[in-house]
Design a protein around this motif. Structure first.
Motif, mmCIF file in Angstrom:
data_model
loop_
_atom_site.group_PDB
_atom_site.id
_atom_site.type_symbol
_atom_site.label_atom_id
_atom_site.label_comp_id
_atom_site.label_asym_id
_atom_site.label_seq_id
_atom_site.Cartn_x
_atom_site.Cartn_y
_atom_site.Cartn_z
ATOM 1 N N GLY A 209 -50.829 -13.119 67.800
ATOM 2 C CA GLY A 209 -50.196 -14.375 67.451
ATOM 3 C C GLY A 209 -49.558 -14.328 66.072
ATOM 4 O O GLY A 209 -49.604 -13.320 65.363
ATOM 5 N N THR A 210 -48.961 -15.431 65.672
ATOM 6 C CA THR A 210 -48.207 -15.523 64.418
ATOM 7 C C THR A 210 -49.061 -16.119 63.308
ATOM 8 O O THR A 210 -50.146 -16.668 63.559
ATOM 9 N N PRO A 211 -48.595 -16.041 62.050
ATOM 10 C CA PRO A 211 -49.306 -16.730 60.966
ATOM 11 C C PRO A 211 -49.463 -18.229 61.218
ATOM 12 O O PRO A 211 -50.470 -18.827 60.817
ATOM 13 N N THR A 212 -48.493 -18.840 61.878
ATOM 14 C CA THR A 212 -48.610 -20.272 62.194
ATOM 15 C C THR A 212 -49.773 -20.519 63.145
ATOM 16 O O THR A 212 -50.555 -21.474 62.978
ATOM 17 N N LEU A 213 -49.926 -19.667 64.161
ATOM 18 C CA LEU A 213 -51.066 -19.795 65.069
ATOM 19 C C LEU A 213 -52.371 -19.562 64.317
ATOM 20 O O LEU A 213 -53.373 -20.260 64.554
ATOM 21 N N PHE A 214 -52.380 -18.629 63.398
ATOM 22 C CA PHE A 214 -53.564 -18.364 62.574
ATOM 23 C C PHE A 214 -53.987 -19.626 61.833
ATOM 24 O O PHE A 214 -55.162 -20.006 61.835
ATOM 25 N N ARG A 215 -53.030 -20.292 61.203
ATOM 26 C CA ARG A 215 -53.361 -21.489 60.430
ATOM 27 C C ARG A 215 -53.865 -22.623 61.326
ATOM 28 O O ARG A 215 -54.717 -23.413 60.915
ATOM 29 N N GLN A 216 -53.376 -22.684 62.546
ATOM 30 C CA GLN A 216 -53.797 -23.758 63.443
ATOM 31 C C GLN A 216 -55.180 -23.524 64.037
ATOM 32 O O GLN A 216 -55.894 -24.489 64.339
ATOM 33 N N LEU A 217 -55.595 -22.247 64.185
ATOM 34 C CA LEU A 217 -56.839 -21.960 64.888
ATOM 35 C C LEU A 217 -58.000 -21.559 63.989
ATOM 36 O O LEU A 217 -59.164 -21.687 64.397
ATOM 37 N N THR A 218 -57.716 -21.082 62.803
ATOM 38 C CA THR A 218 -58.771 -20.490 61.995
ATOM 39 C C THR A 218 -59.844 -21.496 61.590
ATOM 40 O O THR A 218 -61.029 -21.159 61.524
ATOM 41 N N SER A 219 -59.471 -22.724 61.323
ATOM 42 C CA SER A 219 -60.459 -23.720 60.887
ATOM 43 C C SER A 219 -61.424 -24.112 61.990
ATOM 44 O O SER A 219 -62.477 -24.685 61.729
ATOM 45 N N CYS A 220 -61.093 -23.801 63.242
ATOM 46 C CA CYS A 220 -61.936 -24.272 64.343
ATOM 47 C C CYS A 220 -62.464 -23.175 65.249
ATOM 48 O O CYS A 220 -63.555 -23.311 65.815
ATOM 49 N N CYS A 221 -61.706 -22.084 65.392
ATOM 50 C CA CYS A 221 -61.920 -21.301 66.607
ATOM 51 C C CYS A 221 -62.113 -19.802 66.400
ATOM 52 O O CYS A 221 -62.224 -19.073 67.390
ATOM 53 N N GLN A 222 -62.137 -19.324 65.170
ATOM 54 C CA GLN A 222 -62.241 -17.876 65.005
ATOM 55 C C GLN A 222 -63.640 -17.405 65.391
ATOM 56 O O GLN A 222 -64.640 -18.056 65.139
ATOM 57 N N SER A 223 -63.683 -16.213 66.021
ATOM 58 C CA SER A 223 -64.963 -15.667 66.475
ATOM 59 C C SER A 223 -65.284 -14.308 65.879
ATOM 60 O O SER A 223 -66.397 -13.814 66.038
ATOM 61 N N GLY A 224 -64.334 -13.694 65.212
ATOM 62 C CA GLY A 224 -64.565 -12.395 64.605
ATOM 63 C C GLY A 224 -63.403 -12.011 63.727
ATOM 64 O O GLY A 224 -62.397 -12.725 63.650
ATOM 65 N N THR A 225 -63.527 -10.890 63.031
ATOM 66 C CA THR A 225 -62.467 -10.441 62.132
ATOM 67 C C THR A 225 -62.248 -8.943 62.265
ATOM 68 O O THR A 225 -63.136 -8.200 62.693
ATOM 69 N N TYR A 226 -61.039 -8.539 61.877
ATOM 70 C CA TYR A 226 -60.704 -7.129 61.696
ATOM 71 C C TYR A 226 -60.218 -6.983 60.263
ATOM 72 O O TYR A 226 -59.200 -7.567 59.879
ATOM 73 N N ASP A 227 -60.966 -6.229 59.454
ATOM 74 C CA ASP A 227 -60.638 -6.059 58.040
ATOM 75 C C ASP A 227 -60.003 -4.689 57.829
ATOM 76 O O ASP A 227 -60.660 -3.645 58.018
ATOM 77 N N GLY A 228 -58.712 -4.679 57.464
ATOM 78 C CA GLY A 228 -58.027 -3.431 57.172
ATOM 79 C C GLY A 228 -58.151 -3.101 55.707
ATOM 80 O O GLY A 228 -57.727 -3.880 54.846
ATOM 81 N N ILE A 229 -58.745 -1.958 55.382
ATOM 82 C CA ILE A 229 -59.043 -1.593 54.002
ATOM 83 C C ILE A 229 -58.289 -0.319 53.645
ATOM 84 O O ILE A 229 -58.462 0.718 54.294
ATOM 85 N N ALA A 230 -57.436 -0.412 52.622
ATOM 86 C CA ALA A 230 -56.767 0.772 52.069
ATOM 87 C C ALA A 230 -57.573 1.251 50.871
ATOM 88 O O ALA A 230 -57.976 0.458 50.019
ATOM 89 N N ILE A 231 -57.796 2.566 50.802
ATOM 90 C CA ILE A 231 -58.704 3.135 49.806
ATOM 91 C C ILE A 231 -57.922 4.032 48.861
ATOM 92 O O ILE A 231 -57.122 4.871 49.284
ATOM 93 N N THR A 232 -58.152 3.844 47.573
ATOM 94 C CA THR A 232 -57.568 4.726 46.562
ATOM 95 C C THR A 232 -58.264 6.083 46.638
ATOM 96 O O THR A 232 -59.489 6.150 46.598
ATOM 97 N N GLY A 233 -57.493 7.124 46.740
ATOM 98 C CA GLY A 233 -58.101 8.448 46.832
ATOM 99 C C GLY A 233 -58.226 8.955 48.243
ATOM 100 O O GLY A 233 -58.648 10.093 48.464
ATOM 101 N N GLY A 234 -57.890 8.120 49.227
ATOM 102 C CA GLY A 234 -57.857 8.586 50.608
ATOM 103 C C GLY A 234 -59.215 8.675 51.259
ATOM 104 O O GLY A 234 -60.193 8.061 50.831
ATOM 105 N N SER A 235 -59.292 9.493 52.305
ATOM 106 C CA SER A 235 -60.449 9.510 53.190
ATOM 107 C C SER A 235 -61.716 10.042 52.545
ATOM 108 O O SER A 235 -62.799 9.872 53.111
ATOM 109 N N GLN A 236 -61.631 10.672 51.382
ATOM 110 C CA GLN A 236 -62.840 11.219 50.772
ATOM 111 C C GLN A 236 -63.839 10.135 50.396
ATOM 112 O O GLN A 236 -65.037 10.411 50.238
#
Length: 838
Positions: A209-236
């Motif tokens: 969905g779009t950021p607009t859908l995110f804003r409409q649903l997040t206050s009521c209906c979210q059930s989980g998250t996916y956290d994308g993490i970029a790391i300095t120094g890479g995979s080590q």
């Protein structure tokens, strides 16, 4: 001398230009295919890293088992962890698709999820690549982009209108809290889903969905998250950041996580390494073919150059007779030939560039960020240099060796001795046409009748070797694909619960299957992601001495709580060997020191949207080494995440599957009792219990996707060899017109002359078969053993007897067809006209 050479070139060009054109075209065509193959191999090998880098990928994608959302302060806490460069987040929502009448259609929880982000996840970071339609308008809540898996599962296409019912986070009723009337505006591929194994392919669908859908649903209906993490120094620092994330999750006031819960971690470096292992065989195959084609181009070019130079040997004798020195007679005709070689080499480079849009090969092609024409200057430059120096240098050597003063020094008039094969044929009573054909095939001739037969035989051997090796490799690959036990799936079926996250009920594990006469053995398996010496590794937990365990390559299986078995790639990544110890720990799993007792080919199964075991990657530990709280986190429904089932020999697998699937569906109703629905709400309907057959790893899926490409490439080389054979036969007839005329004067009929040429062609192919088939079998087995060891598959090479026999018969038939036209020309040799100067 330069002036004489230029004069001779201009004076003879009108007569010699067809030969120059033949040299140019042969070098250009075969050399172009060689360069294109090598450039395509390089482009294919780098295709996934190039694509991945263009999507601004996260180093870790973490899905915590908690209700924390993207808008909480927890994201800010993650961003302040050591080595973390940035964090972006997407929420997932409990939802279902609805029928036109408003009834429940499919629950969006297991095979497909509804997700949306506001901070750029999947838009700027981990960017989704649109392959059909367009991206959704960020200002609209009703526009959706689907992954191909989701579109197929839900029966959608670009332009489809459908309804989604969304649930509140704490909803216990079955009526949707909100209904979205959505339009599918695009189909897009996530950067993690380009190269997938079977377990991921059917179970990782998304509706984005779009950021607009995110804003409409997040206050009521979210059930989980996916956290994308970029790391300095890479995979080590992947393991260190995951460890800190888990610690933060347990202690943060923003979460309600319990200590026994697990993180599901997608590790970019691990997935990229798996993707490269899947792509590597295809790239290597293309590179090897390109190298062979380059060798063929040089051989064919050498043949063409030799024919052109020998066709005009007599003119060198005339030049010497009128006072020309060795320098002039040695270089006569070289100017035109070298020009043809240079032009042909440049033509090969142009052809390679023209063929470049065919690359990259494989699944990355559909999402290639820079499709179309590609200039690989390294391959083009080196390719032109090798062709010019190799063929041009040979031309200079041949021109010098056949100069009149050199020929005279070698005793030009000395006749060739009959080869041993020809003598044997004479003794064996072979017809005179056959003896003549053998001489033409195996002996270079003398003087004006000299023909470059050695290079033709080498070309025939090379073509048969490559075709046989390709057939042997392909048959071994078919054996691997058709025998799942060779790639770790040494059981028949698996009950698989909710994409690897849920439990298989103990009521199913124990009683019904234990008394089923069709079942020989069962083993429960748990999935988790742990740190092994600060590396993120997927593990498979089984009971010690399990009746079904991954096939061991070295060492022995796990038979104690202090032992661990690793995949070969994981062992190499850890820089360990058998007998060494490693420290294993994870969220809910305290640090323990385990001894490496073996390596194994692991089955491709585990949690989706996370790293999971697959052939070379992962580990096996004893479930007794895992805290009971983690194994029993689902309360009365606790059980393994999968149940491996081996059907008794002699039982029909299809019948057994129907019975077991029915039993599994019957047991699944335990998940949706009124008590469970009251406690879980609509999410109770999201649990699944799939009946899985063999799941192929990405390496096998991708390599099999090449289809007939190896055969086509080998066939292309064979066609080149046939063309070279045809040209050689034509040149042989032309060069040996005197010998043919003599044979005709001695009583050879037209049929006998044509038969001699057919025998010549057949003899060349027979030599190619006798030498090439054994070499091809040995080469194919060797390449397969190297390939299988790289995959950590069980080595079981297969020799395809019938296809090789078909190739042998086909080659002999083709040889006689190719000889038809030169044979006809030989039969029409005008005896008086040819011998009038004798």
């Amino acid at each position: 001398m330069a002036g004489v050479g230029w004069y001779r070139f201009r004076a003879t060009f009108r007569r010699r230009w067809p030969g120059y054109l033949a040299i140019t075209l042969l070098i250009g065509l075969v050399g172009g295919v060689a360069m294109a193959s090598i450039a395509g191999a390089r482009r294919t090998e780098s295709s996934y890293p190039t694509f991945l880098a263009g999507t601004d990928p996260s180093d870790l994608l973490v899905q915590p088992s908690t209700s924390v959302g993207c808008t909480s302060g927890f994201i800010g806490q993650i961003s302040r962890l050591p080595h973390v460069q940035r964090v972006s987040c997407a929420n997932s929502y409990g939802a279902e698709t609805l029928t036109p009448s408003g009834a429940r259609d499919k629950v969006l929880l297991a095979q497909v999820e509804l997700i949306a982000s506001e901070d750029g996840e999947y838009a700027r970071h981990d960017r989704v690549t649109i392959t059909a339609g367009r991206a959704a308008d960020s200002s609209r809540a009703d526009e959706i982009v689907a992954t191909p898996i989701a579109a197929a599962f839900l029966g959608l296409h670009v332009g489809s209108h459908f309804s989604i019912g969304v649930w509140r986070s704490t909803q216990s009723t079955l009526t949707p809290y909100r209904v979205i009337h959505a339009t599918l505006v695009g189909v897009g591929v996530f950067n993690t889903q380009v190269i997938q194994d079977d377990i991921d392919h059917g179970n990782t669908g998304f509706l984005l969905g779009t950021p607009t859908l995110f804003r409409q649903l997040t206050s009521c209906c979210q059930s989980g998250t996916y956290d994308g993490i970029a790391i300095t120094g890479g995979s080590q620092y992947d393991g260190a950041v995951e460890h800190e994330y888990a610690r933060l999750l347990r202690t943060s006031s923003y979460t309600d996580s319990e200590g026994g819960q697990q993180l599901q971690v997608y590790n970019t470096a691990t997935i990229e390494a798996e993707a490269q292992r899947a792509i590597a065989p295809e790239a290597v195959a293309l590179g090897v073919f390109g190298g062979i084609a380059a060798l063929a181009a040089i051989l064919i070019g050498i043949q063409a150059v030799s024919r052109q130079l020998r066709a005009h040997m007599d003119e060198g004798v005339v030049l010497r007779a009128v006072g020309a020195g060795p320098a002039i007679t040695s270089t006569d005709g070289l100017l035109g030939i070298l020009g043809a070689v240079v032009v042909g080499s440049l033509l090969a480079a142009v052809l390679a560039v023209g063929l470049s849009p065919l690359a990259p090969f494989g699944p990355v092609r559909t999402v290639d960020p820079s499709p179309g024409i590609d200039f690989d200057w390294t391959v083009l430059g080196l390719g032109v240099l090798v062709l010019v120096l190799g063929i041009g240098g040979w031309a200079a050597v041949v021109g010098y060796r056949q100069a009149p003063h050199r020929v005279s020094a070698r005793g030009r008039g000395r006749a060739n001795e009959a080869s041993g094969i020809v003598k044997f044929a004479i003794a064996g009573g072979l017809p005179v046409s056959g003896i003549a054909g053998l001489r033409f095939a195996l002996e270079t001739g003398r003087g004006r009748g000299t023909v470059p037969v050695r290079s033709v035989i080498v070309g025939a051997v090379l073509a048969i070797t490559v075709v046989t090796a390709t057939l042997t490799f392909g048959a071994s690959l078919d054996t691997l694909v058709s025998h799942p036990d060779l790639y770790g799936w040494n059981f028949t079926y698996a009950y698989y619960s909710t994409d690897g996250y849920g439990p298989v009920p103990t009521s199913l594990v124990s009683s019904p299957l234990a008394h089923d006469h069709a079942v020989a053995a069962t083993t429960g398996a748990y999935f988790a992601t742990v740190e092994i010496d600060d590396h993120i590794v997927p593990v498979l937990g089984e009971a010690a001495h399990a009746s079904i365990a991954p096939p061991v390559l070295t060492g022995h299986p796990v038979d104690g709580t202090d032992q661990i078995v690793l995949g070969s790639a994981t062992l190499a990544q850890l820089h360990k060997k058998l007998g060494d110890t490693v420290v294993v720990q994870g969220d809910g799993i305290p640090a323990r020191r385990l001894v490496i007792v073996g390596t194994a080919t692991l089955p491709t199964i585990g949690t989706v949207l996370s790293v999971h075991p697959t052939m070379t990657t992962g580990a096996v530990i004893a479930t007794s080494a895992v805290p009971k709280a983690l194994l029993n986190q689902y309360g009365p429904f606790s059980g393994p995440n999968a149940l491996f089932i081996r059907v008794r020999p002699g039982t029909d697998p299809a019948t057994a599957r129907r019975v077991l699937a029915a039993l599994g569906q019957k047991t699944l109703h335990q998940f949706i009792t009124p008590q469970v629905v009251a406690a879980e709400g609509p999410n109770a309907y999201g649990g699944t219990l799939q009946m899985l057959g063999p799941q192929r790893p990405a390496e096998i899926v991708n390599y099999r996707a090449m289809g007939t490409t190896p055969g086509l490439l080998a066939g292309g080389l064979a066609v080149g060899a046939v063309a070279a054979l045809g040209l050689t036969l034509v040149a042989s007839v032309r060069r040996r017109r005197r010998e043919l005329a003599l044979l005709k004067s001695f009583g050879f009929t037209q049929r006998q002359l044509a038969a001699a040429v057919a025998w010549q062609s057949t003899a060349i192919v027979v030599v190619g078969l006798v030498i090439g088939i054994p070499l091809g079998i040995v080469l194919g087995r060797l390449l397969w053993q190297l390939f299988a060891h790289q995959l950590s598959a069980i080595v079981d090479p297969t020799i395809p007897g019938v296809p090789i026999l078909v190739v042998a018969v086909g080659a002999l038939v083709l040889a006689n067809l190719v000889a038809a036209l030169p044979g006809r020309s030989a039969a029409r040799t005008p005896t008086a006209l040819v011998l009038r100067v004798e």
